[in-house]
Design a protein around this motif. Structure first.
Motif, mmCIF file in Angstrom:
data_model
loop_
_atom_site.group_PDB
_atom_site.id
_atom_site.type_symbol
_atom_site.label_atom_id
_atom_site.label_comp_id
_atom_site.label_asym_id
_atom_site.label_seq_id
_atom_site.Cartn_x
_atom_site.Cartn_y
_atom_site.Cartn_z
ATOM 1 N N ALA A 80 -1.859 9.716 6.265
ATOM 2 C CA ALA A 80 -1.739 8.675 5.239
ATOM 3 C C ALA A 80 -3.015 8.606 4.404
ATOM 4 C CB ALA A 80 -1.489 7.335 5.917
ATOM 5 N N ALA A 83 2.894 7.552 3.547
ATOM 6 C CA ALA A 83 1.885 6.998 4.465
ATOM 7 C C ALA A 83 2.496 6.449 5.750
ATOM 8 C CB ALA A 83 1.089 5.900 3.755
ATOM 9 N N THR A 84 3.815 6.211 5.758
ATOM 10 C CA THR A 84 4.432 5.596 6.941
ATOM 11 C C THR A 84 4.708 6.630 8.028
ATOM 12 O OG1 THR A 84 6.653 5.893 6.014
ATOM 13 C CG2 THR A 84 5.586 3.775 5.605
ATOM 14 N N ALA A 109 -5.234 3.478 3.428
ATOM 15 C CA ALA A 109 -4.449 3.001 4.579
ATOM 16 C C ALA A 109 -5.294 3.082 5.842
ATOM 17 C CB ALA A 109 -3.180 3.838 4.737
ATOM 18 N N ARG A 110 -6.116 4.115 5.927
ATOM 19 C CA ARG A 110 -6.969 4.281 7.109
ATOM 20 C C ARG A 110 -8.059 3.211 7.145
ATOM 21 N NH1 ARG A 110 -10.175 9.691 8.812
ATOM 22 N NH2 ARG A 110 -11.089 9.405 6.773
ATOM 23 N N ALA A 136 1.076 5.126 9.309
ATOM 24 C CA ALA A 136 1.166 3.665 9.443
ATOM 25 C C ALA A 136 2.523 3.269 10.023
ATOM 26 C CB ALA A 136 0.969 3.013 8.075
ATOM 27 N N VAL A 153 3.594 -1.203 3.766
ATOM 28 C CA VAL A 153 3.253 0.211 3.538
ATOM 29 C C VAL A 153 4.523 0.974 3.185
ATOM 30 C CG1 VAL A 153 2.007 2.213 4.436
ATOM 31 C CG2 VAL A 153 1.536 -0.047 5.380
ATOM 32 N N VAL A 213 0.863 -1.183 0.000
ATOM 33 C CA VAL A 213 0.000 0.000 0.000
ATOM 34 C C VAL A 213 0.902 1.236 0.000
ATOM 35 C CG1 VAL A 213 -1.802 1.218 1.272
ATOM 36 C CG2 VAL A 213 -1.760 -1.285 1.263
ATOM 37 N N SER A 214 0.831 2.009 -1.086
ATOM 38 C CA SER A 214 1.635 3.244 -1.175
ATOM 39 C C SER A 214 0.738 4.374 -1.697
ATOM 40 C CB SER A 214 2.848 3.028 -2.087
ATOM 41 O OG SER A 214 3.757 4.106 -1.957
ATOM 42 N N SER A 259 3.355 -3.733 7.740
ATOM 43 C CA SER A 259 2.596 -2.993 8.745
ATOM 44 C C SER A 259 2.745 -3.646 10.114
ATOM 45 C CB SER A 259 1.123 -3.000 8.331
ATOM 46 O OG SER A 259 0.293 -2.759 9.431
ATOM 47 N N LEU A 293 -4.551 0.521 9.047
ATOM 48 C CA LEU A 293 -3.089 0.582 9.151
ATOM 49 C C LEU A 293 -2.577 1.752 10.003
ATOM 50 C CD1 LEU A 293 -2.347 -0.092 5.355
ATOM 51 C CD2 LEU A 293 -2.305 -1.745 7.227
ATOM 52 N N THR A 295 -8.090 0.402 5.863
ATOM 53 C CA THR A 295 -7.530 -0.957 6.023
ATOM 54 C C THR A 295 -7.050 -1.175 7.464
ATOM 55 O OG1 THR A 295 -6.865 -0.823 3.695
ATOM 56 C CG2 THR A 295 -5.894 -2.598 4.951
#
Ligand SMILES: Cc1cc2nc3c(=O)[nH]c(=O)nc-3n(C[C@H](O)[C@H](O)[C@H](O)COP(=O)(O)OP(=O)(O)OC[C@H]3O[C@@H](n4cnc5c(N)ncnc54)[C@H](O)[C@@H]3O)c2cc1C
Length: 428
Positions: free
Chosen positions: A286, A324-325, A290-291, A303, A320, A136-137, A312, A295, A293
């Protein structure tokens, strides 16, 4: 010159790989033989596209599907030059054809959910893509609720961010072109962390370079929520003073509280600022997927990841990358860093799929160039090494630094950097 010849060598290498891969593209993979696993990559930006490419290059026979909502890649790096009128949208737009040529299955669609129990990615049209590992990016999305009035449709239409390159970049340029000489362009910067720490100051310089030449009575007002310029401070201060005296005004500790779209007004704690062009870079977290899911286990905003694999720390089997990280210490949210995350993840996923151990000592690096005029550039660079005791990347002391002064040689390096990284991630 060394730069140019490296570039052509790499291009040739890429071209050779793409041609060699063509006959195999519909079969098991680059290396032939049965697939070692299915990886679905969500998001074809700096992180996702790089991961897709390197899974094919290094994995030999990983079955890779890249899902991206847009038809082409549009780069945020260099997009500030479009705002300054020094580059066109076509200069920052790159096709995904190179990835398809090396056997990446590309799907243009919106990912609406990732079912981590069933291990499948769900698309808007109802399609389901099964995976062994998912990457996930998604980059960032905006926390519009933090700025009163900004989420309203009228505000969204008029007050642009231009912080995801694409239609907003072109629309913001049109607003600047339509602004009369003597007008005010106001740029608001959220509190760090946000995508690309030096990006807003580069933007101020690029818009000012346009005004200096074509609308010299106009002003660039930088309203920064941070207590000071967050990256390359001395170099940007010097650029503002040397090139844009009387055009750029910088105000620290000016956090945007609300906007009034009807009057194009930014409301700060102690002040209201009316602008002809109001460019709000909102606070960020993020990307939405991502939210949804599950993460975002760091401040409900970013994440957390295991830095050896980019997996993750909230949901197993999901990796991830990029903005987003939750960043490691002194690690910027940059395209270059997302590209590096992708390589750590691609290498680790291949090892995991093979049942082999992952690299226990990864090292990543970052270089971020900023244009202060159409030709002069400054950089910041850093190297980050995995620290096994603290389970995070830490900056290597003495490894990086910033330019001593803005210069045109780095202007050429910056454009080469962009061409190189686009070739690296998109196999052009
Ligand atoms: C003005 C500006 C200048 C910058 N300059 C530099 C620079 O000089 N150097 C540098 O290194 N970095 C720079 N950056 C930062 C860089 O752009 C980001 O750090 C980088 O894009 C992060 O990569 P990413 O993969 O996390 O996200 P992105 O590159 O944004 O990729 C995310 C992708 O995911 C897609 N996506 C998201 N959700 C979904 C979904 N549900 N379904 C399908 N697709 C989805 C999006 O469409 C997007 O293409 C700059 C940023 C800005 C705004």
């Amino acid at each position: 010159m060394a730069h140019a010849s490296n570039l052509s060598r790499r291009r040739l290498l890429h071209a050779g790989l793409a041609v060699a891969a063509l006959p195999l593209a519909g079969c098991a993979g680059l290396g032939g033989g049965p697939s070692i696993g299915r990886v679905v990559v969500v998001g074809g930006g700096y992180g996702g596209a790089t991961a897709a490419r390197y899974l094919r290059l290094w994995g030999g026979n990983v079955d890779v599907t890249l899902v991206e909502r847009y038809a082409s890649f549009v780069s945020c790096p260099i997009s500030n030059l479009v705002l300054g009128g020094h580059k066109q949208m076509s200069d920052i737009t790159v096709s995904y054809a190179g990835l398809e040529a090396i056997g990446v299955k590309r799907v243009q669609a919106e990912v609406v959910a990732i079912d981590v129990q069933a291990r499948e990615v769900r698309l808007t049209d109802g399609r389901k893509l099964p995976y062994d590992r998912v990457i996930v990016s998604p980059g960032v999305d905006f926390m519009l609720d933090q700025v009163a009035g900004l989420a309203a449709p009228a505000a969204q239409e008029k007050i642009l961010h231009g912080w995801k390159a694409g239609p907003q970049t072109a629309a913001l340029r049109r607003q600047l072109e339509a602004m009369p000489d003597g007008g005010v362009y106001a740029l608001t910067i959220p509190k760090a962390p946000y995508r690309c720490p030096p990006g807003p100051y580069e933007r101020a310089c690029m818009v000012a370079s346009y005004f200096k030449q074509y609308k010299p009575r106009s002003k660039v007002l930088v309203l920064d929520a941070n207590p000071e310029i967050t990256s390359k401070k001395g170099l940007f201060e010097k650029a503002f003073a040397d090139h844009y005296k009387g055009i750029v005004e910088y105000r620290a500790n000016n956090e945007l509280k609300s906007v009034d779209a009807a009057t194009n007004t930014a409301k700060l704690e102690f002040d209201d600022v009316r602008a002809d062009v109001l460019n709000v870079v909102p606070p960020q977290r993020a990307g939405d997927i991502a939210r949804t899911t599950g993460l975002l286990n760091m401040n409900n905003r970013w994440a957390g990841v295991n830095w050896l694999t980019m997996e993750s720390t909230a949901v197993p089997g999901v990796h991830v990358l990029g903005d987003a990280t939750f960043s490691a210490p002194a690690m910027p949210k940059s395209g270059h860093m997302a590209n590096q995350h992708a390589k750590v993840a691609a290498a680790a996923i291949i090892q995991v799929l093979k049942g082999a151990p992952v690299n226990a000592a990864p090292v990543v690096m970052n270089t971020c160039y900023s244009f202060v005029t159409a030709l002069d550039v400054v950089h910041v660079a850093s190297v980050h090494q995995y620290d096994a005791a603290e389970k995070t990347f830490k900056p290597v002391p003495g490894s990086g630094g910033v330019s001593t002064a803005a210069n045109q040689v780095e202007g050429r390096y910056a454009l080469s950097w962009a061409q190189n990284i686009w070739a690296d991630m998109l196999a052009t």
